[in-house]
Structures are given as C-alpha cells and as structure tokens.
Design an enzyme around this catalytic site. Structure first.
Site, PDB file in Angstrom:
ATOM      1  N   GLY A 295       0.823  -1.205   0.000  1.00  0.00           N
ATOM      2  CA  GLY A 295       0.000   0.000   0.000  1.00  0.00           C
ATOM      3  C   GLY A 295       0.848   1.241   0.000  1.00  0.00           C
TER       4      GLY A 295
ATOM      5  N   GLY B 158      -7.962  -6.381   4.225  1.00  0.00           N
ATOM      6  CA  GLY B 158      -9.024  -7.238   3.693  1.00  0.00           C
ATOM      7  C   GLY B 158     -10.242  -6.423   3.359  1.00  0.00           C
TER       8      GLY B 158
ATOM      9  N   TYR C 156       1.151 -12.808  -6.771  1.00  0.00           N
ATOM     10  CA  TYR C 156       1.523 -11.428  -7.067  1.00  0.00           C
ATOM     11  C   TYR C 156       1.817 -10.549  -5.843  1.00  0.00           C
ATOM     12  CZ  TYR C 156       0.956  -6.534  -8.334  1.00  0.00           C
ATOM     13  OH  TYR C 156       1.145  -5.204  -8.467  1.00  0.00           O
TER      14      TYR C 156
ATOM     15  N   SER D  26       7.496  -8.798 -10.311  1.00  0.00           N
ATOM     16  CA  SER D  26       6.721  -9.956  -9.838  1.00  0.00           C
ATOM     17  C   SER D  26       6.942 -11.212 -10.684  1.00  0.00           C
ATOM     18  CB  SER D  26       5.247  -9.611  -9.755  1.00  0.00           C
ATOM     19  OG  SER D  26       4.835  -9.000 -10.944  1.00  0.00           O
TER      20      SER D  26
ATOM     21  N   ASP E 185       5.247 -13.496 -17.050  1.00  0.00           N
ATOM     22  CA  ASP E 185       4.605 -12.579 -16.104  1.00  0.00           C
ATOM     23  C   ASP E 185       3.726 -13.402 -15.174  1.00  0.00           C
ATOM     24  OD1 ASP E 185       3.985 -10.251 -14.814  1.00  0.00           O
ATOM     25  OD2 ASP E 185       2.938  -9.301 -16.485  1.00  0.00           O
ATOM     26  N   ASP E 186       3.350 -12.777 -14.039  1.00  0.00           N
ATOM     27  CA  ASP E 186       2.567 -13.551 -13.066  1.00  0.00           C
ATOM     28  C   ASP E 186       1.100 -13.646 -13.417  1.00  0.00           C
ATOM     29  OD1 ASP E 186       1.066 -11.288 -11.360  1.00  0.00           O
ATOM     30  OD2 ASP E 186       3.044 -10.607 -11.958  1.00  0.00           O
TER      31      ASP E 186
ATOM     32  N   CYS F 146     -10.510 -16.242  -8.114  1.00  0.00           N
ATOM     33  CA  CYS F 146     -10.139 -15.423  -9.274  1.00  0.00           C
ATOM     34  C   CYS F 146      -9.856 -16.296 -10.500  1.00  0.00           C
ATOM     35  CB  CYS F 146      -8.964 -14.501  -8.952  1.00  0.00           C
ATOM     36  SG  CYS F 146      -7.583 -15.299  -8.117  1.00  0.00           S
TER      37      CYS F 146
END
Ligand code: AMP
Length: 470
Positions: A40, A115, A254, A296, A358-359, A449
C-alpha cells in the site's frame, strides 16, 4: 482515473504491523511498514500507547515521506499498530488512512484492517439509522461502531462480539491503552504472522517485516483466532468455529514479497519459482531466452528457465522510482503507459526468440504493451508470453483490487483471442491443476479469481465493485 462505482471505500492490498512490549514500539512499527510498502502506497499511520494514552500520527504518502524522527517522537510507548493503505483506487482522503481511532464507554480503541468486508453496506446503513456518525467511508470503521455498541462489560468480549457480526476478509490489529489484539477471519483469507522480538512481540501481514527488526517468525494468527497480547502475556481465544480455510492464492502469485513466509511458513519465492517450473512443464516452447516482467515475474521466470534449460536474461529493466507524482507531458509525448516503468534491453533481445514470463494478465493492457515494446524497440524475432497463473476470470471481493468481471479479459475471451489481442506469437497460462500441484495443501486456498468459486457467499449484484487501472 480509477474510481469506485459505489460510495464506500473498500480496503484492499493493505499492510499492517503491530508491536507489543518494546520501548520503541512506534519505531519498530515504522520499520515494519517500510518493509510492507509494496502492500500500500497511498497513506500510512501509526497509533501508539504508553499504557495510559493513545497517540496517532497518519498522513497521505509513502512511509518514508510521512515518518521522521520528529513524527516518531510524538508516538511514545511500548505498544503500537500501523497501517499502509493501497494507492490506485478509492478516495485519497486522510480520514480513510488507518489506524482509525475511537473513544467509547470503555476507553479508547484503534484499528488497522487488511481485507474487505462484504455486504457491509446494510450494516452501516443500520448503524447510521440508529444514530452512528461515521468519520470515514471505510468499511473498517463499522467494526469500531459495533464494538462501541456491544453490551458486554469486557472489552475482549465486545471485540469478539463485533467481529462476529461482519462478513468477509479481515486480518485485524486493534489496540487499547494496554492491549494489542490480533484477529483473523475464520477463513484466514489475508495473512497475519506472529513474531518474537528480543523484547516483546510483533504481528505483521508478512514476515519480511520481521527481518528488518530482527524478529523470529513464531506462527500465523490462526484463522478464527483472537490473540490478546498484554502485561499478562499472550492469550489465544478461538472466536469462530472454523468452517474451512480459504487462504488467498494471489498472495503467492503477485501480492506478497518473495522473501516473505506466509500461510503456515510457506516461502513465497519458493512457490513462485515452482510455478515457473510447472509452467515450463505445461507450456514448453523453442526459444533463445527467458525474460521476466520485473519484479513480480522474476522468480517464475527463473523457474521456467531452469526447467526448460533456456537461458535466463533481464530483457526488461524496471524503473523503481516511478511514484504517484510522475507527471506526463500534456502535449508532446503522450501515453507513456508501461514505458515509464519498463524499458527493453536491446542487446539482450535483438533477433531473439523470447519467452516473456509474467505472473498474471488482468485486462491484457500490460502484456500488449510489453509484447509491442519487446518486438519494436527490443528487436525480438518472436515473443512468447507465459503466465505463471491460470486465466483470471473472477473479480476478488476479499481484498485484491481486480477490476469488474467484464474488464477481466479472460472472463470473456479464449486464450487464442487474448494471444491475438496482445499480439504475441504464442500465449500459455498455467493450468488450475498445475497451480494446485504447486501450492502446498491447495484445498486450503481461495482460488476464486481463477475458478469463479467463492468461499464466502454474497449477493454479488448488490456488492460494490472496484474498477482498477482505468
Ligand atoms: P493488465 O495490464 O490489466 O493485464 O495487468 C497485468 C499486470 O498487472 C501484470 O503485470 C501483473 O503483475 C500486474 N497485476 C496483477 N494483479 C495486480 C493487482 N491486483 N494490482 C496491481 N497490479 C497487478
């Protein structure tokens, strides 16, 4: 500009740290927040206690910009909690920067939350109808109001009572003048780790926060646990009867730093590298070099190169200093996009058949720009995109800032259509079976996801959805 389609402010991708029993608790919390900056960048805050009073300092910006000796001097005491807030979405107002602090009948309490709560709107509306005045648009503030309104005599019971009324993902740190309290939702969606300091304890989202302060990783806060740390020692209370665990698999893919150990002592780097090896097993291709999309994609690319026997190279260099303050020229050179962050190494790429690892692909815009850059500026002969996770088909409602389902390119396009869109010579994703093979105890993970199967039920139509990268 990124925006919320709903009034409320959702917390996502945040980092939290708490310290108990150290004379420089705020200083250690600051160092922990520094290590968790990747979770963050919008704003940070620290609340401390000297046993009699709570002190709070928070601001918009990066940890290093906000805290200096002068600010830390204003945060005395042996207890502290801190919070890093995510940057690209939501209202960037100081009120929403945590910790949030409130005074109620039993004293003062501060909260730091990682969260998303789900279906909290009705709870907030009910509280407002009952006269509650909210200071922020944050979902986390609801917990403070519920604590204030609970009837229990005992503060710990009040806290437990309050969190039992909310639903969703919550790794929480709370503090009073005398206690540090850590709580993890019954599914354990977001990580929360307990560490031992020479003097006292530290609790943080990821263990990379422990290394900087010389703490040892003891264990995770268990899903459904409330851990109370105070002068009497440590007390663990099981406040939820665990249903089943649903650790967020995207933390491995990630979110978390590769040097962290999360979710039952699992090394993020080791998992990412193995994801790359598994990807090479499933998605082999004849090529000259393997390059990562930094940062990443690096561990997975190393794993892919190792398994495939294709040499690893750095073909893209990342500028680590691109911040929120970057100003694009209005007229001359527009649409910097990914070019600001990444630049190709021509000598590495020229006339090569390149595997780019890439992730994840979210909307597909990054991959499209990267492929173009590697081919046109780098001079690559072939560009083969390899993704170390399965196609992202479902938005996250538990704390990751994915865009709406319609914007997730894989939710409505086949792999071949995505390949065409990103203009790669080939495109290969990791399979869900491959992912499950790599993740230890994969049944304990939320993979919504990738699978569209959500562990916590909710009325999706009503649920506010975050729009990212717009
Ligand atoms: P996109 O351009 O929308 O396909 O985004 C894909 C890129 O975003 C990949 O390089 C990922 O590493 C990165 N990414 C994936 N998830 C997130 C996230 N939640 N926040 C920021 N970046 C992300």
């Amino acid at each position: 500009m990124a925006k919320y389609s709903y009034f409320y402010d959702i917390h996502e991708k945040c980092g939290i740290v708490g310290v108990f029993g150290h004379p420089e608790a705020a200083n250690l919390t600051y160092l922990g927040l520094y290590a968790l900056q990747h979770r963050g960048q919008e704003g940070s805050g620290i609340c401390s206690s000297d046993g009699t009073k709570l002190y709070l300092e928070k601001s918009l910006g990066l940890v290093a910009e906000i805290f200096n000796e002068k600010v830390l001097e204003k945060l005395p005491g042996h207890i502290a909690i801190g919070h890093n807030r995510y940057s690209t979405a939501g209202s960037s107002t100081l009120e929403n920067v945590q910790p949030l602090l409130a005074t109620f009948s039993l004293g003062n309490i501060a909260i730091a939350h990682n969260g998303n709560l789900i279906e909290f709107e009705s709870l907030r509306e009910k509280l407002e109808r009952d006269g509650a005045i909210f200071q922020s648009t944050s979902d986390s503030e609801i917990i403070l109001h519920l604590i204030a309104r609970a009837r229990n005599e005992d503060i710990y019971e009040r806290v437990a009572n309050a969190v039992k009324q909310v639903k969703g993902a919550f790794s929480l740190l709370l503090m009073t003048e005398k206690d540090l309290i850590a709580i993890r939702d019954p599914y354990g969606i977001r990580p929360l780790c307990l560490g031992q300091l020479k003097e006292g304890y530290i609790i943080a989202s990821e263990t990379c926060a422990f290394d900087l302060v010389g703490a040892t990783y003891i264990r995770d806060i268990y899903p459904g646990e409330m851990l109370i740390v105070n002068e009497d020692g440590i007390k663990s209370i099981k406040i939820f009867n665990n249903t089943c665990k649903a650790y967020c698999v995207f933390e491995f893919i990630y979110f978390s730093r590769p040097d962290s150990y999360i979710f039952d002592h699992t090394c993020v780097n080791t998992v990412r590298k193995e994801l790359g090896r598994q990807l090479a097993r499933e998605q082999a291709i004849d090529a000259d070099i393997v390059i990562p999309v930094p940062d990443s994609g690096v561990p997975a690319a190393l794993g892919y190169a190792e398994k495939s026997g294709i040499p690893f190279e750095f073909g893209l260099i990342r500028n680590h200093y691109v911040g929120r303050t970057f100003i694009e020229p209005k007229q001359s050179i527009r649409h910097f996009g990914v070019k600001v962050k990444l630049n190709p190494v021509r000598d590495v790429l020229k006339n090569k058949r390149v595997v780019v690892v890439d992730d994840s692909i979210v909307r597909g815009t990054t991959s499209k720009k990267i492929v173009k850059m590697i081919r046109e500026i780098g001079g690559a002969k072939e560009v083969h995109m390899r993704i170390s996770s399965p196609p992202t088909i479902g938005p996250c409602f538990y704390g990751i800032d994915t865009p709406t389902r319609q914007e997730l390119i894989a939710s409505s396009h086949k792999v071949e259509e995505i390949r065409k869109y990103i203009t790669a010579d080939s495109l290969g994703y990791l399979s869900i079976e491959g992912l499950k093979k790599v993740i230890p105890n994969s049944n304990s993970y939320c993979m919504a996801c990738f699978t569209g199967k959500y562990p916590i039920e909710f009325e999706s139509k009503k649920y506010s959805q975050l729009e990212l990268f717009s």
